[in-house]
Design a protein around this motif. Sequence first.
Motif, PDB file in Angstrom:
ATOM      1  N   ASN A   1      16.595  10.113   8.126  1.00  0.00           N
ATOM      2  CA  ASN A   1      15.890   9.841   6.863  1.00  0.00           C
ATOM      3  C   ASN A   1      15.851  11.023   5.900  1.00  0.00           C
ATOM      4  O   ASN A   1      15.085  11.025   4.932  1.00  0.00           O
ATOM      5  N   HIS A   2      16.668  12.038   6.167  1.00  0.00           N
ATOM      6  CA  HIS A   2      16.788  13.175   5.249  1.00  0.00           C
ATOM      7  C   HIS A   2      18.269  13.433   5.024  1.00  0.00           C
ATOM      8  O   HIS A   2      19.019  13.564   5.995  1.00  0.00           O
ATOM      9  N   LEU A   3      18.674  13.505   3.760  1.00  0.00           N
ATOM     10  CA  LEU A   3      20.098  13.687   3.471  1.00  0.00           C
ATOM     11  C   LEU A   3      20.311  14.788   2.431  1.00  0.00           C
ATOM     12  O   LEU A   3      19.697  14.769   1.367  1.00  0.00           O
TER      13      LEU A   3
ATOM     14  N   PRO B   1       0.835  -1.217   0.000  1.00  0.00           N
ATOM     15  CA  PRO B   1       0.000   0.000   0.000  1.00  0.00           C
ATOM     16  C   PRO B   1       0.868   1.264   0.000  1.00  0.00           C
ATOM     17  O   PRO B   1       1.952   1.261   0.578  1.00  0.00           O
ATOM     18  N   LYS B   2       0.336   2.328  -0.608  1.00  0.00           N
ATOM     19  CA  LYS B   2       1.137   3.547  -0.792  1.00  0.00           C
ATOM     20  C   LYS B   2       1.610   4.128   0.542  1.00  0.00           C
ATOM     21  O   LYS B   2       2.747   4.555   0.672  1.00  0.00           O
ATOM     22  N   LEU B   3       0.698   4.073   1.552  1.00  0.00           N
ATOM     23  CA  LEU B   3       1.061   4.663   2.849  1.00  0.00           C
ATOM     24  C   LEU B   3       2.290   3.997   3.439  1.00  0.00           C
ATOM     25  O   LEU B   3       3.187   4.646   3.961  1.00  0.00           O
ATOM     26  N   MET B   4       2.331   2.671   3.295  1.00  0.00           N
ATOM     27  CA  MET B   4       3.445   1.921   3.862  1.00  0.00           C
ATOM     28  C   MET B   4       4.741   2.291   3.141  1.00  0.00           C
ATOM     29  O   MET B   4       5.781   2.477   3.751  1.00  0.00           O
ATOM     30  N   VAL B   5       4.646   2.422   1.810  1.00  0.00           N
ATOM     31  CA  VAL B   5       5.820   2.792   1.025  1.00  0.00           C
ATOM     32  C   VAL B   5       6.327   4.155   1.486  1.00  0.00           C
ATOM     33  O   VAL B   5       7.513   4.370   1.709  1.00  0.00           O
TER      34      VAL B   5
ATOM     35  N   LEU C   1      20.998   6.461  -7.485  1.00  0.00           N
ATOM     36  CA  LEU C   1      20.093   6.757  -6.359  1.00  0.00           C
ATOM     37  C   LEU C   1      18.644   6.440  -6.720  1.00  0.00           C
ATOM     38  O   LEU C   1      17.865   5.999  -5.871  1.00  0.00           O
ATOM     39  N   LYS C   2      18.307   6.667  -7.989  1.00  0.00           N
ATOM     40  CA  LYS C   2      16.925   6.386  -8.418  1.00  0.00           C
ATOM     41  C   LYS C   2      16.602   4.893  -8.347  1.00  0.00           C
ATOM     42  O   LYS C   2      15.435   4.511  -8.259  1.00  0.00           O
ATOM     43  N   MET C   3      17.641   4.060  -8.407  1.00  0.00           N
ATOM     44  CA  MET C   3      17.408   2.613  -8.340  1.00  0.00           C
ATOM     45  C   MET C   3      17.015   2.169  -6.929  1.00  0.00           C
ATOM     46  O   MET C   3      16.489   1.077  -6.748  1.00  0.00           O
ATOM     47  N   ARG C   4      17.295   2.991  -5.932  1.00  0.00           N
ATOM     48  CA  ARG C   4      16.911   2.641  -4.562  1.00  0.00           C
ATOM     49  C   ARG C   4      15.436   3.014  -4.389  1.00  0.00           C
ATOM     50  O   ARG C   4      15.079   4.184  -4.493  1.00  0.00           O
ATOM     51  N   PRO C   5      14.585   2.001  -4.108  1.00  0.00           N
ATOM     52  CA  PRO C   5      13.140   2.256  -4.150  1.00  0.00           C
ATOM     53  C   PRO C   5      12.632   3.228  -3.084  1.00  0.00           C
ATOM     54  O   PRO C   5      11.581   3.827  -3.268  1.00  0.00           O
ATOM     55  N   HIS C   6      13.352   3.383  -1.984  1.00  0.00           N
ATOM     56  CA  HIS C   6      12.810   4.234  -0.910  1.00  0.00           C
ATOM     57  C   HIS C   6      13.291   5.677  -0.975  1.00  0.00           C
ATOM     58  O   HIS C   6      12.931   6.485  -0.142  1.00  0.00           O
ATOM     59  N   TYR C   7      14.135   5.991  -1.937  1.00  0.00           N
ATOM     60  CA  TYR C   7      14.659   7.356  -2.012  1.00  0.00           C
ATOM     61  C   TYR C   7      13.714   8.262  -2.796  1.00  0.00           C
ATOM     62  O   TYR C   7      13.209   7.891  -3.850  1.00  0.00           O
ATOM     63  N   ARG C   8      13.478   9.439  -2.242  1.00  0.00           N
ATOM     64  CA  ARG C   8      12.676  10.465  -2.916  1.00  0.00           C
ATOM     65  C   ARG C   8      13.536  11.712  -3.040  1.00  0.00           C
ATOM     66  O   ARG C   8      14.231  12.075  -2.085  1.00  0.00           O
TER      67      ARG C   8
ATOM     68  N   SER D   1       5.952   5.651   4.314  1.00  0.00           N
ATOM     69  CA  SER D   1       6.505   5.698   5.662  1.00  0.00           C
ATOM     70  C   SER D   1       7.954   5.204   5.674  1.00  0.00           C
ATOM     71  O   SER D   1       8.701   5.477   6.601  1.00  0.00           O
ATOM     72  N   LEU D   2       8.334   4.474   4.617  1.00  0.00           N
ATOM     73  CA  LEU D   2       9.715   4.001   4.529  1.00  0.00           C
ATOM     74  C   LEU D   2      10.597   4.952   3.733  1.00  0.00           C
ATOM     75  O   LEU D   2      11.785   4.717   3.566  1.00  0.00           O
TER      76      LEU D   2
END
Length: 232
Positions: free
Chosen positions: A183-185, A2-6, A210-217, A8-9
């Motif tokens: 969680n912020h860099l 679910p999007k929310l879970m994604v 960095l884009k290959m890492r699924p949790h990075y925004r 939160s990570l």
Amino acid sequence: MPKLMVDSLAQHIYLSFDDGPLPGTSNCIDICIKEDIAATFFEVGLHQSRSHYGQKLYNRILDNKNLFALCNHSYSHALGKYLDFYHQPDSALFDFIKAKRILKPDNNIARLPGNNAWNTQDAKRASGLVRPLVHKLDSAGFNIIGWDLQWQFNRYGKPVQSPEVIALLVDSLLANQQTKTKNHLVILMHDHMFRTPEDSLKLEKMIALLKMRPHYRFDKLTSYPGLKRGGY
Ligand SMILES: [Zn+2]
């Protein structure tokens, strides 16, 4: 998932490019637009105002407000004389106010020239040298944001570390919670590092890794947590 879970990570990456507008700025703009990722440009008022070329680059950043934040990196960049600059906090404050008049940023974020100081609601860090100026900027309503990781350049202005090393450092700093905010860099780079096609490819490569890492925004620093609002 679910999007929310994604979400939160999620871990947030802030690319920041300093000292423009300069040769190299347009490559940074082009690459971020092509990759559709957010970035923050810390601009030097003098570099913007001294030439038509500088103003054109500045306008290109403003034309892409959905992706880019433009922030205050002083008017003179201390002309490289950091000790003199920080020993005269009143004229240093005026230097930032002059840059604000010229750059007209729509936010109250600044970065000190040649110094990794922080001053937001939550993040504080200032050496004795810069503390008087940091207090004055704070009273004038500025947030000051430094960096967690610098992609360094050599004496020819070219990137020192490989894109792979930078991506691994990002992973390790986030995993070990060694960033100013968990969680912020914030990555510091300089526009002029990417003025050749060969070095621009390194920036593209680092972003691709960095884009290959699924949790990075990728985010602009205007959405960094704990900023003081108002006063601007
Ligand atoms: Zn700088």
